[in-house]
Design an enzyme around this catalytic site. Sequence first.
Site, PDB file in Angstrom:
ATOM      1  N   CYS A 116      -4.975 -15.223   3.131  1.00 25.56           N
ATOM      2  CA  CYS A 116      -6.346 -14.600   2.820  1.00 25.56           C
ATOM      3  C   CYS A 116      -6.794 -15.344   2.033  1.00 25.56           C
ATOM      4  O   CYS A 116      -7.933 -15.385   1.058  1.00 25.56           O
ATOM      5  CB  CYS A 116      -6.483 -13.073   2.287  1.00 25.56           C
ATOM      6  SG  CYS A 116      -6.306 -11.554   3.510  1.00 25.56           S
ATOM      7  N   HIS A 257     -11.804 -12.161  -2.456  1.00 27.06           N
ATOM      8  CA  HIS A 257     -11.391 -11.273  -2.273  1.00 27.06           C
ATOM      9  C   HIS A 257     -11.442 -10.074  -0.915  1.00 27.06           C
ATOM     10  O   HIS A 257     -11.956  -8.927  -1.851  1.00 27.06           O
ATOM     11  CB  HIS A 257     -10.354 -12.008  -1.672  1.00 27.06           C
ATOM     12  CG  HIS A 257      -9.652 -11.230   0.231  1.00 27.06           C
ATOM     13  ND1 HIS A 257     -10.440 -11.997   1.478  1.00 27.06           N
ATOM     14  CD2 HIS A 257      -8.880 -10.523   0.206  1.00 27.06           C
ATOM     15  CE1 HIS A 257      -9.821 -11.237   1.811  1.00 27.06           C
ATOM     16  NE2 HIS A 257      -8.877 -11.054   1.603  1.00 27.06           N
ATOM     17  N   ASN A 287     -12.052  -7.005   6.806  1.00 29.46           N
ATOM     18  CA  ASN A 287     -11.460  -8.773   5.650  1.00 29.46           C
ATOM     19  C   ASN A 287     -11.871  -9.551   7.532  1.00 29.46           C
ATOM     20  O   ASN A 287     -11.051  -9.041   7.691  1.00 29.46           O
ATOM     21  CB  ASN A 287      -9.764  -7.838   6.025  1.00 29.46           C
ATOM     22  CG  ASN A 287      -9.220  -8.652   4.799  1.00 29.46           C
ATOM     23  OD1 ASN A 287      -9.797  -9.616   5.069  1.00 29.46           O
ATOM     24  ND2 ASN A 287      -8.062  -8.689   4.686  1.00 29.46           N
TER      25      ASN A 287
HETATM   26  O1  UT7 Z   1      -5.929  -8.982   2.471  1.00 24.47           O
HETATM   27  C1  UT7 Z   1      -5.114  -8.912   2.769  1.00 24.47           C
HETATM   28  C2  UT7 Z   1      -4.126  -8.351   1.287  1.00 24.47           C
HETATM   29  N1  UT7 Z   1      -4.182  -7.159   2.092  1.00 24.47           N
HETATM   30  C3  UT7 Z   1      -4.541  -6.128   1.258  1.00 24.47           C
HETATM   31  O2  UT7 Z   1      -5.265  -5.769   0.258  1.00 24.47           O
HETATM   32  C4  UT7 Z   1      -4.686  -4.585   1.910  1.00 24.47           C
HETATM   33  C5  UT7 Z   1      -4.511  -3.609   0.968  1.00 24.47           C
HETATM   34  N2  UT7 Z   1      -3.982  -2.231   1.560  1.00 24.47           N
HETATM   35  C6  UT7 Z   1      -4.683  -1.786   1.594  1.00 24.47           C
HETATM   36  O3  UT7 Z   1      -5.828  -1.983   1.838  1.00 24.47           O
HETATM   37  C7  UT7 Z   1      -4.828  -0.017   1.511  1.00 24.47           C
HETATM   38  O4  UT7 Z   1      -2.773   0.030   1.470  1.00 24.47           O
HETATM   39  C8  UT7 Z   1      -4.531   0.372   3.740  1.00 24.47           C
HETATM   40  C9  UT7 Z   1      -6.202   0.524   3.333  1.00 24.47           C
HETATM   41  C10 UT7 Z   1      -3.962  -0.459   4.033  1.00 24.47           C
HETATM   42  C11 UT7 Z   1      -3.919   1.967   3.545  1.00 24.47           C
HETATM   43  O5  UT7 Z   1      -4.423   3.104   2.407  1.00 24.47           O
HETATM   44  P1  UT7 Z   1      -3.753   3.847   1.730  1.00 24.47           P
HETATM   45  O6  UT7 Z   1      -4.392   4.207   0.987  1.00 24.47           O
HETATM   46  O7  UT7 Z   1      -2.548   2.139   0.839  1.00 24.47           O
HETATM   47  O8  UT7 Z   1      -3.323   4.990   2.756  1.00 24.47           O
HETATM   48  P2  UT7 Z   1      -1.859   4.588   3.671  1.00 24.47           P
HETATM   49  O9  UT7 Z   1      -1.119   3.599   4.084  1.00 24.47           O
HETATM   50  O10 UT7 Z   1      -1.129   5.173   1.913  1.00 24.47           O
HETATM   51  O11 UT7 Z   1      -1.501   5.637   4.043  1.00 24.47           O
HETATM   52  C12 UT7 Z   1      -1.840   7.640   3.830  1.00 24.47           C
HETATM   53  C13 UT7 Z   1      -2.242   8.318   4.787  1.00 24.47           C
HETATM   54  C14 UT7 Z   1      -1.108   8.435   5.663  1.00 24.47           C
HETATM   55  O12 UT7 Z   1      -0.750   9.388   6.296  1.00 24.47           O
HETATM   56  P3  UT7 Z   1       0.160  10.613   5.677  1.00 24.47           P
HETATM   57  O13 UT7 Z   1       1.939   9.905   5.642  1.00 24.47           O
HETATM   58  O14 UT7 Z   1       0.378  10.277   4.834  1.00 24.47           O
HETATM   59  O15 UT7 Z   1       0.765  12.131   6.917  1.00 24.47           O
HETATM   60  C15 UT7 Z   1      -1.440   7.395   6.821  1.00 24.47           C
HETATM   61  O16 UT7 Z   1      -0.682   7.765   8.430  1.00 24.47           O
HETATM   62  O17 UT7 Z   1      -3.754   8.180   6.092  1.00 24.47           O
HETATM   63  C16 UT7 Z   1      -2.953   7.153   6.332  1.00 24.47           C
HETATM   64  N3  UT7 Z   1      -3.351   6.591   8.092  1.00 24.47           N
HETATM   65  C17 UT7 Z   1      -4.501   6.906   8.110  1.00 24.47           C
HETATM   66  N4  UT7 Z   1      -5.760   8.278   8.700  1.00 24.47           N
HETATM   67  C18 UT7 Z   1      -6.559   8.205   9.245  1.00 24.47           C
HETATM   68  C19 UT7 Z   1      -3.412   4.688   7.475  1.00 24.47           C
HETATM   69  N5  UT7 Z   1      -4.546   4.791   8.384  1.00 24.47           N
HETATM   70  C20 UT7 Z   1      -5.331   5.500   9.208  1.00 24.47           C
HETATM   71  C21 UT7 Z   1      -6.544   5.391   9.622  1.00 24.47           C
HETATM   72  N6  UT7 Z   1      -7.409   6.707   9.632  1.00 24.47           N
HETATM   73  N7  UT7 Z   1      -6.900   4.325   9.985  1.00 24.47           N
END
Ligand code: UT7
Length: 330
Positions: A116, A257, A287
């Site tokens: 990225c 970004h 993204n």
């Molecule tokens: O561009 C390259 C660099 N990349 C980035 O900068 C991305 C950085 N990371 C992020 O933007 C975030 O970490 C994400 C958007 C990928 C994820 O958000 P988060 O707030 O960190 O969520 P998480 O991964 O901790 O997941 C929280 C919960 C989980 O459920 P439990 O374990 O709490 O029951 C996931 O299973 O949300 C669940 N979850 C979803 N629920 C509904 C994960 N994806 C989804 C989804 N819809 N699409």
Amino acid sequence: MSNIRAAITGIHAYAPEYVLSNAELEKMVDTNDEWIVSRTGIKERRILKDPALAASDLGVEAVKGLLEKTGTSPEEIEVVICATVTPDMMFPDTANLIAFKTGMKNAFTFDLSAACSGFLFALNTGAKYIESGTYKKVLIVGADKMSAIVDYTDRSTCILFGDGAGAVLLEPSKDGETGIMDAVLKSDGVGAVNLYQRAGGSLNPATHATVDAKEHYITQNGRPVFKAAVSGMAGVVKEVMKRNNLSADDVAWVTPHQANLRIIESVASMADFPMDKVMVNIHKYGNTTAATIPLCLWEWENQLKKGDNVILTAFGGGYTWGAILVKWAY
Ligand code: UT7
């Protein structure tokens, strides 16, 4: 050191027509619009549907528009650098394919891989070609067909990414005072375990087993990447401002970004920028990896004024990250 400065003298970008909405994703995986918007800020993303088209074709659209807009003939371009993590093929380089398809017969070309942050790393590299005095017209392209490496059964990644491309023309600054002013670029392999495409390279060449295990798709451990992205981008933005004696009031725009609206808001707050100075279009495109920054600059082009200080910043796989200070040249 040469006193030639490199300036961005034109920008164009392209996003494919097809809109993949959150509502459509709700039918594909267990997710919902509320989760996606509140956690990421993304409402829709563009997808290149035609399987016969690839990253180079996205780049071609951006480049054609840029050449037309700047009145540049393809033969005048001397160097083409394409930042991408989704090259059409492992080789030849995608920049070469873009040059071939647009008639840039006199350019040498290469791709640059920095996830990225690729557009920023390529912009800095291209600026050096101009600053050396050796070249006068350098094209920087950021092009990614992320839909080619996204697993549309994995809700944690498929909601994030979109396809797009952007291109800028670099030329020697006419007044010597506007252009690319400074760059802080960084890499740290500690992030390799959190964001990668496991198979398809020389470590795990594609086999039936790697495909069955879906290892040709993106794998991301989102939380550590999120934290590293916030501290990484806030750090380099502050560093580039300090080095150039700039306060937030001296900066017209920050172009971050577009990976997550919450990351963007945290970086803005840590660097003391009000959100009305921060370019955000993640809701429309998601993204697009190497294309996010040129897609923003393109949409904001009419609002940019000569002499504006603009800070570009990115964070991505590797980890790679950085900030570039641009004094807008036109
Ligand atoms: O561009 C390259 C660099 N990349 C980035 O900068 C991305 C950085 N990371 C992020 O933007 C975030 O970490 C994400 C958007 C990928 C994820 O958000 P988060 O707030 O960190 O969520 P998480 O991964 O901790 O997941 C929280 C919960 C989980 O459920 P439990 O374990 O709490 O029951 C996931 O299973 O949300 C669940 N979850 C979803 N629920 C509904 C994960 N994806 C989804 C989804 N819809 N699409």
